[in-house]
Design an enzyme around this catalytic site. Structure first.
Site, short mmCIF file in Angstrom:
data_model
loop_
_atom_site.label_atom_id
_atom_site.label_comp_id
_atom_site.label_asym_id
_atom_site.label_seq_id
_atom_site.Cartn_x
_atom_site.Cartn_y
_atom_site.Cartn_z
N GLY A 18 0.87 -1.15 -0.01
CA GLY A 18 0.03 -0.09 0.03
C GLY A 18 1.04 1.15 0.07
O GLY A 18 1.66 1.31 0.89
N ALA A 19 0.82 1.85 -0.98
CA ALA A 19 1.76 3.28 -1.36
C ALA A 19 0.95 4.45 -1.14
O ALA A 19 1.31 5.35 -1.73
CB ALA A 19 2.52 3.12 -2.62
N GLN A 26 -1.62 7.07 1.23
CA GLN A 26 -1.26 8.12 2.35
C GLN A 26 -0.57 7.58 3.63
O GLN A 26 0.49 8.27 3.89
CB GLN A 26 -2.59 8.62 3.14
CG GLN A 26 -3.57 9.31 2.01
CD GLN A 26 -2.94 10.81 1.62
OE1 GLN A 26 -2.02 11.05 1.06
NE2 GLN A 26 -3.94 11.78 2.08
N ILE A 27 -0.83 6.38 4.07
CA ILE A 27 0.03 5.95 5.38
C ILE A 27 1.27 5.54 4.77
O ILE A 27 2.28 5.76 5.10
CB ILE A 27 -0.96 5.17 6.09
CG1 ILE A 27 -2.02 5.71 6.80
CG2 ILE A 27 0.00 4.66 7.20
CD1 ILE A 27 -3.03 4.88 7.18
N GLY A 28 1.08 4.51 3.51
CA GLY A 28 2.26 3.90 2.90
C GLY A 28 3.39 4.77 2.50
O GLY A 28 4.45 4.53 3.07
N ASN A 58 -12.20 -4.43 2.04
CA ASN A 58 -11.01 -4.71 2.58
C ASN A 58 -10.43 -6.20 2.82
O ASN A 58 -9.40 -6.67 2.99
CB ASN A 58 -10.60 -3.76 3.55
CG ASN A 58 -10.41 -2.20 3.16
OD1 ASN A 58 -10.11 -2.01 1.95
ND2 ASN A 58 -10.20 -1.44 4.09
N ILE A 102 -2.33 -2.49 9.19
CA ILE A 102 -2.80 -1.25 9.49
C ILE A 102 -4.17 -0.98 8.74
O ILE A 102 -5.35 -0.44 9.50
CB ILE A 102 -1.97 -0.04 9.09
CG1 ILE A 102 -0.69 -0.10 9.92
CG2 ILE A 102 -2.62 1.41 9.26
CD1 ILE A 102 0.45 1.10 9.61
N THR A 103 -4.51 -1.67 7.94
CA THR A 103 -6.01 -1.81 7.20
C THR A 103 -7.07 -1.87 8.10
O THR A 103 -7.16 -2.86 8.97
CB THR A 103 -5.82 -2.52 6.06
OG1 THR A 103 -4.63 -2.40 5.14
CG2 THR A 103 -7.21 -2.57 5.50
N HIS A 127 -10.50 -1.44 17.91
CA HIS A 127 -10.18 -0.11 17.28
C HIS A 127 -11.51 0.39 16.57
O HIS A 127 -11.62 0.43 15.31
CB HIS A 127 -9.11 -0.11 16.02
CG HIS A 127 -8.76 1.14 15.59
ND1 HIS A 127 -8.32 2.22 16.09
CD2 HIS A 127 -8.66 1.56 14.33
CE1 HIS A 127 -8.25 3.19 15.65
NE2 HIS A 127 -8.34 2.87 14.28
#
Ligand code: TXD
Length: 313
Positions: A9-10, A12-14, A95, A118-119, A175
């Site tokens: 995953g590239a 926002q977080i990646g 997801n 993290i997903t 979460h």
């Protein structure tokens, strides 16, 4: 031997993970995304940033799992993020499908990796990832509690006008809206929080922590939080890579701890060179136990929904 860190995953977080890992020189980075050009563009840009600061890090962008083979650490953010008005649970079906493919590829290419998921919806996706990948439960862990604790800590620091580094705290459970910030396990300059803040104010801060993700989505509109989630994932990866044995709130596999079996949920764990090395069982008051069990029920209910989607879970 330079470590190999794959980021699946590239987005926002990646992309932020790649930048933070580069700055800390934790290892060489493979930035993977089905959107290959996104991965390649961010990898190239971050690689060029390393020459500004003289950082000794190699980065590649790719959409081929071959480039990820034999990774030491894999951090997974592949999937879709929430839009305003969506709950984390709304992301489940989409997801889950993505993480099935990712899990199968991780099994094939990096069976000895330490995998940080993290997903969202985090507690279910990390559980599905462990099942789909078949990796040992101590080598598959979810990032959520560090982020939720960081939000709780930040709001307290603003209210009490105390530097965040002087506050120790913990958020347990799933979460989601049922997460359990733990005021009775919170200290400010070594003193118990309960002596320093009015109950009404504390309740407002706990509520704001539970809604911390939605608050940022409301501002951003087009995406969700990514700087704090990335910083939280890096703390977990660093504790593994450097065998720091930090005690961190993470979504970990429970096999009887806290009275919970065969489920992932947010608890304090020790992360070192063997992955999740220990689940720390803290004493919970009756009220904390009740809130924790409510949160576990929410995770179990969502897990049942996931099993209705994929009977193999
Ligand atoms: O505390 C937490 N765990 C949460 C997690 C905190 C914040 C965000 N949370 C969740 O992380 C969020 O709800 C999403 O499910 C993930 C990733 O969030 P991000 O903000 O990074 O989403 P983006 O920017 O949409 O990036 C997702 C990338 C995107 O580039 C897609 O092309 C890619 O995932 N993607 C894939 N990569 C690899 N393989 C597959 N199959 C794939 N599908 C999409």
């Amino acid at each position: 031997m330079t470590k190999k860190i794959t980021l699946i995953g590239a987005g926002q977080i990646g992309g932020t993970l790649a930048h933070l890992i580069s700055i800390k020189e934790l290892g060489d980075i493979v930035l993977f995304d089905v959107a290959e050009d996104l991965a390649k563009g961010k990898a190239l840009d971050i690689a060029q940033s390393t020459s500004v600061d003289g950082l000794n890090v190699n980065l590649i962008g790719t959409s081929s799992y071959k480039d990820t083979e034999n990774s030491d650490v894999i951090i997974i953010t592949a999937g879709v993020a929430r839009k305003p008005g969506m709950t984390r649970d709304d992301l489940l079906a989409t997801n889950l499908k993505i993480i099935k493919k990712v899990g199968e590829e991780v099994k094939r290419t990096s069976p000895n990796a330490f995998v940080i998921c993290i997903t969202n919806p985090l507690d279910i996706i990390v559980m599905a990832l462990q099942k789909y990948s078949g990796l040992p439960t101590n080598k598959v862990v979810g990032m959520a509690g560090i982020l939720d604790s960081s939000r709780f800590k930040y709001f307290l620091s603003q209210e009490l006008k105390v530097p965040v580094k002087n506050i120790e705290t913990l958020v347990l459970g799933g979460h989601g809206d049922t997460m359990v910030p733990m005021p009775n396990h919170t200290t400010v300059n070594g003193k118990s929080l309960s002596d320093l803040i009015k109950k009404e104010k504390l309740e407002l801060i706990i509520d704001r922590t539970r809604k911390g993700g939605a608050e940022i989505i409301k501002f951003l509109q087009k995406g969700s939080a990514f700087y704090a989630p990335a910083a939280s994932g890096v703390e977990m990866a660093e504790s593994y890579l450097k065998d720091l044995k930090k005690t961190l709130p993470c979504a970990a596999y429970l096999n009887g701890e806290y009275g919970v079996k065969h489920l992932y949920a947010g608890v304090p764990v020790v992360i070192g060179k063997n992955g999740v090395e220990k689940v720390i069982e803290i004493n919970l008051s009756n009220e904390e136990k009740e809130q924790f069990n409510l949160s576990i029920k929410a995770v179990k209910d969502l897990y049942q929904t996931a099993k209705n989607i994929d009977k193999n879970l």
